[in-house]
Design a protein around this motif. Structure first.
Motif, PDB file in Angstrom:
ATOM      1  N   ARG A   1       0.809  -1.231   0.000  1.00 18.74           N
ATOM      2  CA  ARG A   1       0.000   0.000   0.000  1.00 18.74           C
ATOM      3  C   ARG A   1       0.835   1.270   0.000  1.00 18.74           C
ATOM      4  O   ARG A   1       0.294   2.359   0.154  1.00 18.74           O
TER       5      ARG A   1
ATOM      6  N   ARG B   1      -5.373   3.374  -8.913  1.00 21.09           N
ATOM      7  CA  ARG B   1      -6.644   2.750  -9.282  1.00 21.09           C
ATOM      8  C   ARG B   1      -6.667   1.255  -8.978  1.00 21.09           C
ATOM      9  O   ARG B   1      -7.743   0.672  -8.809  1.00 21.09           O
ATOM     10  N   GLY B   2      -5.515   0.611  -8.886  1.00 19.03           N
ATOM     11  CA  GLY B   2      -5.476  -0.795  -8.511  1.00 19.03           C
ATOM     12  C   GLY B   2      -6.296  -1.681  -9.417  1.00 19.03           C
ATOM     13  O   GLY B   2      -6.194  -1.620 -10.657  1.00 19.03           O
ATOM     14  N   SER B   3      -7.161  -2.533  -8.851  1.00 17.55           N
ATOM     15  CA  SER B   3      -7.900  -3.530  -9.631  1.00 17.55           C
ATOM     16  C   SER B   3      -9.002  -2.928 -10.488  1.00 17.55           C
ATOM     17  O   SER B   3      -9.614  -3.635 -11.303  1.00 17.55           O
ATOM     18  N   SER B   4      -9.283  -1.632 -10.319  1.00 13.74           N
ATOM     19  CA  SER B   4     -10.287  -1.015 -11.181  1.00 13.74           C
ATOM     20  C   SER B   4      -9.766  -0.757 -12.597  1.00 13.74           C
ATOM     21  O   SER B   4     -10.537  -0.410 -13.495  1.00 13.74           O
TER      22      SER B   4
ATOM     23  N   SER C   1      -8.839  -1.673 -16.256  1.00 10.38           N
ATOM     24  CA  SER C   1      -9.272  -2.729 -17.173  1.00 10.38           C
ATOM     25  C   SER C   1      -8.065  -3.556 -17.600  1.00 10.38           C
ATOM     26  O   SER C   1      -6.912  -3.128 -17.456  1.00 10.38           O
ATOM     27  N   ASP C   2      -8.306  -4.750 -18.134  1.00  9.80           N
ATOM     28  CA  ASP C   2      -7.219  -5.601 -18.623  1.00  9.80           C
ATOM     29  C   ASP C   2      -6.415  -4.881 -19.691  1.00  9.80           C
ATOM     30  O   ASP C   2      -5.180  -4.994 -19.745  1.00  9.80           O
TER      31      ASP C   2
ATOM     32  N   ARG D   1      -4.203  -2.303 -17.962  1.00 13.34           N
ATOM     33  CA  ARG D   1      -3.089  -2.963 -17.276  1.00 13.34           C
ATOM     34  C   ARG D   1      -2.008  -3.368 -18.264  1.00 13.34           C
ATOM     35  O   ARG D   1      -0.814  -3.173 -18.015  1.00 13.34           O
TER      36      ARG D   1
ATOM     37  N   GLU E   1       3.766  -7.346 -15.397  1.00  4.73           N
ATOM     38  CA  GLU E   1       2.409  -7.751 -15.011  1.00  4.73           C
ATOM     39  C   GLU E   1       2.450  -8.704 -13.827  1.00  4.73           C
ATOM     40  O   GLU E   1       1.625  -8.610 -12.909  1.00  4.73           O
TER      41      GLU E   1
ATOM     42  N   ASN F   1       2.482  -7.131 -10.585  1.00  2.00           N
ATOM     43  CA  ASN F   1       1.321  -6.272 -10.336  1.00  2.00           C
ATOM     44  C   ASN F   1       1.633  -4.816 -10.658  1.00  2.00           C
ATOM     45  O   ASN F   1       1.213  -3.895  -9.940  1.00  2.00           O
TER      46      ASN F   1
END
Length: 507
Positions: free
Chosen positions: A239, A290-293, A295-296, A299, A318, A321
């Motif tokens: 974090r 934005r983290g997991s929000s 889009s593929d 990313r 990737e 992460n």
């Protein structure tokens, strides 16, 4: 032989305390080693005397007792001989770690003697010796090199004081006391006082600048080599996305140096660094936030761009992460060549084992310097300065880098108990606001992946000071690593930059 698996008894603790107290008392009773020398600087021969010995740190600094010396700090001081010597400025210098003694600044850049190492950052072949340093800062200041407790020959008289010495504020308080003790012993309160700290030494220097102000000592100048005032900017943890962004420009310059980039970024290290900084500001910080929000597709785009900038395959980025940690980068950039990257100087690479494991085992750039400096220092201290050579002198072990101190360090400040990053830049900002004549010179190595120049830029930009105060900060960049003065072109430029900075100071 005592059973080390059992807790010490009260009697054993008392006996250990007596031994520690006796060691401090013996150190403070021992006469300093005194010698003389001469060095030619700027075409002028400058004769000097060296006093190498211990100064007391009294527990009154902590408000505990009636001033009984609870630590003995080792100092090596170079003072000019001859007319006007007592009025010269004096610069107190220390390295970092935490846990490092002062031999690196002492015999790397500032002192009249220097250890010669390789320009490319690689390890020279033994034997190791010191030679005259025609770029010594002794041209501008008398020099006092301080070893914090349990580095060099310095020691404390009890486990309680040792614990305080291994802390951010306790360490700074002890060095403040040592500086004041040295000024008093050598009758130098009439001199302008400067500090020079390297790495964690900049962390403590920022605190010391304000603490000395509290004690009636107004610094004239502060030199910060390879800054580490904001640990959050340097510590990769969950974090905390700050270092991932701040390291990216330094990673990019490193990748360009090792020929790992393509296209326009491959043309120059400056071009690679500039492109990485633009990406951090435009896209990267937002993507991490934005983290997991993401889009593929987004990313993949970010991973591809990071890979292009710092020389890694997009799929590797990737798998991390989108967050490339420093130790992972050391192992991944040159993996196909079977090499691991240096941390303190990323120009340097060393061989991986045949299994090419992903566990970071050593820093080839630190190993390239540790033995040359240590062995040359021991030869110089005993043979030239006469430390420990007098009849009846106690044989002591010199500790260039205390891993014990480093591991035991308490990074909290004040009453804090944990869950925070050490931050001493507010101390520096207050010192700058309180002292209208204090100026700061900052030196950064562009291939330093321990305290990257890009993180230092951010740290200085966050200082809570108005523009007119900010004008008293000078930041210069050099083409080597953490100890940029090991490269001949950089030590020459550093000396010239410091001389120019001093020339601009109010006198």
């Amino acid at each position: 032989m005592p059973d080390m698996t059992k807790p010490a008894t009260a009697a054993e603790k008392e006996e250990a305390h007596k031994r520690q107290r006796a060691a401090v008392d013996a150190a403070l009773a021992e006469a300093p080693a005194r010698s003389t020398g001469s060095v030619t600087l700027g075409g002028k021969a400058m004769a000097y005397r060296v006093d190498a010995g211990f100064v007391p740190v009294r527990s009154a600094a902590f408000g505990e007792t009636l001033g009984e010396p609870d630590a003995a700090l080792f100092t090596a001081a170079y003072q000019l001989e001859g007319e006007g010597a007592a009025n010269r400025p004096v610069c107190f210098a220390f390295n970092g770690g935490p846990g490092a003694a002062s031999i690196f600044l002492h015999l790397g850049a500032l002192g009249p003697k220097r250890v010669r190492v390789r320009d490319d950052g690689g390890m020279p072949a033994p034997p190791y010796r010191v030679e005259d340093n025609p770029l010594s800062w002794f041209e501008h200041f008398d020099l006092v090199f301080l070893d914090p407790p349990h580095t060099g020959y310095s020691l404390t008289a009890s486990e309680e004081v040792r614990k305080k010495a291994f802390s951010v504020d306790g360490d700074a308080e002890m060095l403040c006391e040592a500086i004041r003790a040295w000024l008093t012993r050598h009758r130098r309160w009439g001199s302008a006082v400067y500090l020079c700290g390297e790495s964690y030494g900049t962390t403590r220097a920022a605190i010391i600048a304000e603490k000395l102000c509290d004690q009636g000592v107004a610094l004239a100048g502060l030199v910060l080599v390879s800054c580490a005032m904001d640990i959050q900017s340097l510590f990769f943890s969950p974090r905390n996305d700050l270092p991932y962004a701040l390291y990216l420009p330094a990673f990019a310059g490193t990748a360009q140096y090792h020929g790992c980039l393509k296209g326009p970024h491959a043309e120059s290290a400056d071009a690679a660094r500039s492109a990485a900084l633009d990406f951090v500001h435009s896209d990267y910080l937002s993507a991490l936030h934005r983290g997991s929000s993401l889009s593929d597709k987004e990313r993949s785009r970010i991973a591809r761009r990071v890979g292009e900038l710092i020389g890694l395959a997009p799929e590797v980025v990737e798998h991390m992460n989108l967050r490339v940690r420093d130790d992972r980068y050391f192992q991944e950039l040159l993996r196909e060549r079977g090499q691991v990257l240096g941390r303190l100087d990323a120009r340097v690479a060393g061989p991986l084992g045949l299994d090419r494991q992903r566990e970071w085992e050593f820093d080839p750039s630190m190993d390239a310097l540790s033995a040359p400096y240590t062995m040359a220092a021991m030869d110089y201290f005993r043979g030239t300065l006469g430390i420990g050579a007098a009849e009846g002198a106690i044989e002591r072990v010199y500790v260039p880098m205390s891993l014990q101190a480093h591991k035991a360090w308490n990074w909290n400040r004040g009453e804090a108990q944990g869950n925070s990053f050490t931050c001493t830049s507010p101390d520096l900002a207050r010192a700058l606001r309180r002292l209208p004549h204090l100026s700061v010179f900052v030196a950064s190595g562009q291939f330093d992946l321990g305290t990257p120049y890009s993180a230092t830029d951010w740290s200085l930009d966050q200082l809570d000071i108005p523009a007119e105060v900010r004008s008293r900060i000078t930041h210069r960049y050099y083409g080597a690593g953490h100890m940029m003065y090991t490269r001949d072109a950089d030590i020459r430029q550093l000396k010239a930059d410091v001389a120019s900075w001093i020339g601009d100071l109010p006198h």
